[in-house]
Design a protein around this motif. Structure first.
Motif, mmCIF file in Angstrom:
data_model
loop_
_atom_site.group_PDB
_atom_site.id
_atom_site.type_symbol
_atom_site.label_atom_id
_atom_site.label_comp_id
_atom_site.label_asym_id
_atom_site.label_seq_id
_atom_site.Cartn_x
_atom_site.Cartn_y
_atom_site.Cartn_z
ATOM 1 N N LEU A 92 0.563 -1.053 -0.023
ATOM 2 C CA LEU A 92 -0.103 0.123 -0.029
ATOM 3 C C LEU A 92 0.661 0.893 -0.132
ATOM 4 O O LEU A 92 0.441 2.093 -0.790
ATOM 5 N N ALA A 93 2.153 1.222 0.888
ATOM 6 C CA ALA A 93 2.458 2.403 1.046
ATOM 7 C C ALA A 93 3.335 2.259 -0.366
ATOM 8 O O ALA A 93 3.743 3.212 -1.274
ATOM 9 N N GLY A 94 3.691 1.546 -0.901
ATOM 10 C CA GLY A 94 5.125 1.648 -1.954
ATOM 11 C C GLY A 94 4.061 1.879 -3.140
ATOM 12 O O GLY A 94 4.589 2.823 -4.158
ATOM 13 N N ALA A 95 2.501 0.909 -3.254
ATOM 14 C CA ALA A 95 2.343 2.127 -4.470
ATOM 15 C C ALA A 95 1.394 3.268 -4.307
ATOM 16 O O ALA A 95 1.379 3.870 -5.328
ATOM 17 N N THR A 96 1.251 4.197 -3.229
ATOM 18 C CA THR A 96 0.947 5.372 -3.182
ATOM 19 C C THR A 96 2.242 5.728 -3.970
ATOM 20 O O THR A 96 2.148 7.310 -4.061
ATOM 21 N N TRP A 97 3.695 6.010 -2.895
ATOM 22 C CA TRP A 97 4.934 6.703 -3.524
ATOM 23 C C TRP A 97 4.540 6.863 -5.019
ATOM 24 O O TRP A 97 4.494 7.316 -5.049
ATOM 25 N N VAL A 98 4.554 6.055 -5.903
ATOM 26 C CA VAL A 98 4.760 5.700 -7.369
ATOM 27 C C VAL A 98 4.359 6.313 -7.724
ATOM 28 O O VAL A 98 4.275 6.812 -8.525
ATOM 29 N N LEU A 99 3.038 5.187 -8.114
ATOM 30 C CA LEU A 99 1.684 6.080 -8.313
ATOM 31 C C LEU A 99 1.023 7.451 -8.234
ATOM 32 O O LEU A 99 1.176 8.521 -9.848
ATOM 33 N N CYS A 100 1.504 8.017 -7.447
ATOM 34 C CA CYS A 100 1.619 9.817 -7.220
ATOM 35 C C CYS A 100 2.377 10.037 -7.788
ATOM 36 O O CYS A 100 2.427 11.381 -8.274
ATOM 37 N N LEU A 101 3.450 9.217 -7.505
ATOM 38 C CA LEU A 101 5.276 10.299 -8.384
ATOM 39 C C LEU A 101 5.098 10.709 -9.938
ATOM 40 O O LEU A 101 5.206 11.710 -10.310
ATOM 41 N N LEU A 102 4.569 9.573 -10.558
ATOM 42 C CA LEU A 102 4.328 8.895 -11.897
ATOM 43 C C LEU A 102 2.965 10.142 -12.261
ATOM 44 O O LEU A 102 2.742 10.561 -13.351
ATOM 45 N N LYS A 103 1.595 10.431 -11.423
ATOM 46 C CA LYS A 103 1.159 10.945 -11.602
ATOM 47 C C LYS A 103 1.477 12.629 -11.421
ATOM 48 O O LYS A 103 1.229 13.301 -12.413
#
Length: 312
Positions: A144-155
């Motif tokens: 959950l934490a990793g996906a949140t960091w990565v997805l928001c960075l890509l966005k």
């Protein structure tokens, strides 16, 4: 004369509070103190959460992530803002502006989702206590934490690239103290409809949707707490959630005012004041709120502090 290049600018001038010299003199010591408290308080939470094995739980794992986010978020613009408060040369390079915009967007967006994840964690802990260790496993926390960091960075990278590729036609005065995306977008002289559409979709996905999820989680939590037979049990269950709820109300209240209100071409000093509120004050208050409202964190802090003094 040669025509202007694609962007028209090599650097931006961050107007900030330059029209209010007395306010600049007041803000420098205040923001310096708040930034120092933010760094020390959030660093302390991370250190205590790592060193005390009793805090190796999903709640404190996400709290540690939130503290790291707050440090990163404020560090993307507060140091430069403090320099500009004392200087008449308030410029930032085109590349530096893009990097600052991307990092502040990414960390701010990540915090929106992380607060929703923390609400879900509290829901499981209060409403599903027997299944909680299985439902909120260490692997799921990392995912959950990793996906949140990565997805928001890509966005954020996508939004930043779209905005910074717009023609600015020589306009370079940003009516803000940071390269805030809405303030920079106002300088564009081309078609901004694509960028505005991306920002609107992002604002909806990161503000009303997570906030609705948080509200639903706390409605279910409240219903469960009210069914607890003992008053002591109700107080304990509520104390684990009240700090998080206070942070949510402060963060979302100010940021929704900024990003969901009707847009105008004119810059308002209130926009910058509210930016200081949610971007500087909130990260400073997070460790204060969590420490004052959390006995486990208080006991762990005293234990770590006592251990460090004994080792000397």
């Amino acid at each position: 004369m040669e025509p202007v290049n694609r962007t028209g600018v090599a650097e931006f001038f961050l107007k900030g509070f330059s029209g209010y010299p007395s306010l600049e003199h007041l803000l420098f010591p205040l923001c310096s103190a708040m930034y120092l408290v933010t760094l020390l308080g959030n660093t302390a939470i991370v250190v205590v959460s790592v060193l005390d094995t009793r805090l190796h739980t999903p709640m404190y794992f996400f709290l540690g992530n939130l503290s790291i986010l707050d440090i990163c978020y404020t560090s993307t613009f507060v140091p430069l803002m403090l320099v500009h408060l004392l200087s008449s040369q308030k410029t930032i390079s085109f590349t530096g502006c893009a990097i600052q915009m991307c990092l502040s967007l990414s960390t701010g967006s990540t915090e929106c989702l992380l607060l929703a994840i923390m609400a879900y964690d509290r829901y499981l802990a209060v409403c599903q206590p027997l299944r909680y260790p299985m439902l909120m496993s260490h692997r799921l926390c990392l995912l959950l934490a990793g996906a949140t960091w990565v997805l928001c960075l890509l966005k954020s990278v996508t939004e930043t690239v779209i905005v910074m590729r717009l023609p600015f036609c020589g306009h370079r005065v940003v009516s803000h103290f940071t390269c805030e995306i809405l303030a920079v977008l106002k300088l564009a002289c081309g078609d901004t409809s694509v960028s505005e559409a991306f920002l609107l979709v992002g604002a909806i996905l990161l503000l009303p949707v997570p906030l609705a999820f948080i509200c639903l989680s706390y409605m279910l939590i409240l219903a469960t707490i009210l069914r607890v037979p003992s008053a002591a049990g109700r107080r304990k269950a509520f104390s684990t959630c009240s700090a998080h709820l206070a942070v949510v109300l402060l963060f979302y209240g100010t940021i929704i005012f900024m990003y969901m209100k009707p847009k105008s071409k004119e810059a308002h000093i209130s926009d910058e004041v509210f930016t200081v509120l949610y971007a500087v004050v909130t990260p400073m208050l997070n460790p204060v709120i969590y420490t004052l409202r959390n006995k486990d964190m208080q006991e762990a802090s005293r234990k770590v502090w006592g251990r460090s003094r004994a080792s000397k």
